[in-house]
Design an enzyme around this catalytic site. Structure first.
Site, PDB file in Angstrom:
ATOM      1  N   TYR A 135      -0.570  -0.040  10.172  1.00 31.01           N
ATOM      2  CA  TYR A 135      -0.865  -0.715   8.896  1.00 31.01           C
ATOM      3  C   TYR A 135       0.263  -0.503   7.882  1.00 31.01           C
ATOM      4  O   TYR A 135       0.791  -1.452   7.297  1.00 31.01           O
ATOM      5  CB  TYR A 135      -2.176  -0.151   8.353  1.00 31.01           C
ATOM      6  CG  TYR A 135      -2.585  -0.649   6.990  1.00 31.01           C
ATOM      7  CD1 TYR A 135      -3.143  -1.904   6.828  1.00 31.01           C
ATOM      8  CD2 TYR A 135      -2.425   0.165   5.864  1.00 31.01           C
ATOM      9  CE1 TYR A 135      -3.541  -2.348   5.568  1.00 31.01           C
ATOM     10  CE2 TYR A 135      -2.821  -0.274   4.609  1.00 31.01           C
ATOM     11  CZ  TYR A 135      -3.373  -1.526   4.466  1.00 31.01           C
ATOM     12  OH  TYR A 135      -3.765  -1.963   3.226  1.00 31.01           O
TER      13      TYR A 135
ATOM     14  N   LYS B 119       2.990  -3.175   6.405  1.00 30.18           N
ATOM     15  CA  LYS B 119       3.133  -3.399   4.962  1.00 30.18           C
ATOM     16  C   LYS B 119       4.617  -3.277   4.573  1.00 30.18           C
ATOM     17  O   LYS B 119       5.139  -4.089   3.810  1.00 30.18           O
ATOM     18  CB  LYS B 119       2.289  -2.389   4.172  1.00 30.18           C
ATOM     19  CG  LYS B 119       0.787  -2.645   4.225  1.00 30.18           C
ATOM     20  CD  LYS B 119       0.390  -3.896   3.447  1.00 30.18           C
ATOM     21  CE  LYS B 119      -1.108  -4.115   3.386  1.00 30.18           C
ATOM     22  NZ  LYS B 119      -1.456  -5.451   2.857  1.00 30.18           N
TER      23      LYS B 119
ATOM     24  N   SER C 230       0.838  -1.202   0.000  1.00 30.59           N
ATOM     25  CA  SER C 230       0.000   0.000   0.000  1.00 30.59           C
ATOM     26  C   SER C 230       0.871   1.248   0.000  1.00 30.59           C
ATOM     27  O   SER C 230       1.982   1.249   0.544  1.00 30.59           O
ATOM     28  CB  SER C 230      -0.864  -0.006   1.259  1.00 30.59           C
ATOM     29  OG  SER C 230      -1.391   1.274   1.522  1.00 30.59           O
TER      30      SER C 230
END
Lengths: 305, 305
Positions: free
Chosen positions: A140, A144, A116
């Protein structure tokens, strides 16, 4: 004959990827879909229902020795920020377990990992390119980036052929209030196309990186055919909300833009509405593509389901 | 009153850090040492013996709610490369468990994490500075970088005050054949100081980043007092093996350099003997230091145990 595995197959990107995959399957190919619930069935498809962090589920998908894996399963950003342990379990532990379980020096499987643009963190006004530092500002995005590194390491070890693709905002998720901070990107498209009013939490000048779900699926499929493993930021359209709204007006009628009421929320705008220009010559040279134009984006986005 | 915890306390850096810590303890301070075997006992010290990846061991050290943690425990590079699962278990899983177990938004503990210059991977001839890309070429270095990111994330969340220090080659490990690819850095110092012959697996022109164990301990202690969390590459002396050998000659006699027979191994030299100059103004501005001179390095290195 190829055995494919898609994790997160029932998610938004997953559903659209599976559609694209089914169109391309050749006789003998097999496709396994993993998610907590796998909806529509198909004769060419095996469904495994459960969470990748359950040992039995991981074993079930590894037992088939898939040759090409699309790993999309993930706890989304806002939830992973709030529930750290859940985010770690799926986005780190289960992902490392999957990579490690697939690792095979004799016949290294291809793993396409959905990373992402959250790996960048807060960006300034300067255009983003391959030299832009990665300073994730959410757990998050941190996780990633950690998994990109882990996948690069498995590729270096010769145990996987890993391609990590950094996805931008993918549109247009069906239904409203999906719980993503970037939900406005989908919601504004869905609402105006349907002729419904929309209260927008960012200003018309808010800029983001946009890609339709079908284009994301095309890029993920393309990644599986790459000769060289690596980590890439995908090309994406750099558009303001106003530009997308104008495209919707052009496609559906000049009255549509007036359906938007702008009530910018400073927090949402700061995190999701200030994306600078994006330069991705490396990915473009390898054949990855964005949606071309704002109108093309909107049309493709509305075909997503 | 501060409760300190040192993981990897019986390792080379750990032993020397514990010495330095014991000199600085003030009344009421408590010190817990964790390692598979904790050697020398001390009245101010509690020993916990076991592996951090055992749940009971982790719980035992967390139960004390340490305020300052030095996390040095790690599976070294060559072993972690060969035994991937072991490396992951300690260098990733147990480290994340420790960080997560310590996390406390009300009273965030200070965590000083021993990272490594292995996060850089293969370097060219250009000097290394804060803009040098991190492209680890070993699972060890990959996992160190992943943990730097995880620690930065815990700091951002306000749950830890994390400082990750990238350690260079630390000298001089006692005994020979320690199993590290960089073992020659210690072995050449120990051998020549003892007047013994040494067969060196890199050329006299091989360059590395050097730091004595006592200087490393000083820098780790300094990190615990920093106001700002972050990740830093420590200043280190950039010296060729020939320069270190010359310093040994100056200190112990002009006959000593002739004790070295150079039999360069291309693999060892490529990984451990081609370090470019290192610029660390950020760490120096924060008060971190190298050993000053080659002679100072050798003298401090020989006091390490």
């Amino acid at each position: 004959m190829t055995r494919y595995l898609v994790t997160g197959a029932a998610g938004f990107v997953g559903r659209n990827l599976v559609d694209a995959l089914l169109e391309r399957l050749t006789p003998g190919d097999e496709l396994t879909l993993l998610d907590r619930e796998v909806g529509a069935r198909h004769p060419r498809v095996r469904a495994v229902e459960g969470d990748l962090s359950e040992e039995a589920v991981l074993e079930a998908v590894l037992a088939e020795r898939p040759g090409v894996v699309f790993h999309l399963a993930s706890v989304p950003g806002a939830l992973a920020e709030r529930e750290y342990a859940l985010g770690r379990r799926v986005n780190v532990d289960a992902t490392l377990d999957l990579f490690g379980g697939l690792a095979d020096r004799t016949r290294p499987p291809t793993v396409v990992y959905a990373s992402s643009v959250a790996v960048y963190g807060t960006l300034g006004a300067a255009p983003v390119d391959a030299r832009t530092p990665l300073q994730p500002q959410l757990s998050y995005g941190t996780h990633k980036r950690m998994m990109e590194l882990a996948l690069e390491d498995f590729s270096r070890r010769g145990e996987l052929r890993g391609v990590a693709l950094r996805l931008p905002g993918i549109v247009a998720r069906p239904g409203l209030a999906s719980g993503f901070g970037s939900a406005f990107m989908s919601d504004v498209i869905r609402s105006l196309a349907a002729g419904e009013p929309y209260i927008c939490p960012v200003s018309p000048g808010a800029t983001a990186w946009w890609m339709s779900a079908s284009r994301a699926a095309g890029n993920l499929l393309h990644a599986a055919s790459l000769a060289t493993p690596g980590t890439l930021t995908l090309p994406a359209l750099h558009l303001s909300v106003g530009q997308v709204v104008a495209a919707l007006g052009g496609l559906f009628g000049a009255d549509r833009p007036a359906l938007v009421t702008y009530r910018p929320d400073e927090g949402t705008e700061a995190v999701f509405g200030r994306s600078p220009p994006l330069h991705t010559p490396e990915a473009e040279a390898l054949g990855f593509r964005h949606d071309g134009t704002a109108a093309g984006l909107v049309q493709a986005a509305l075909r997503a389901h």
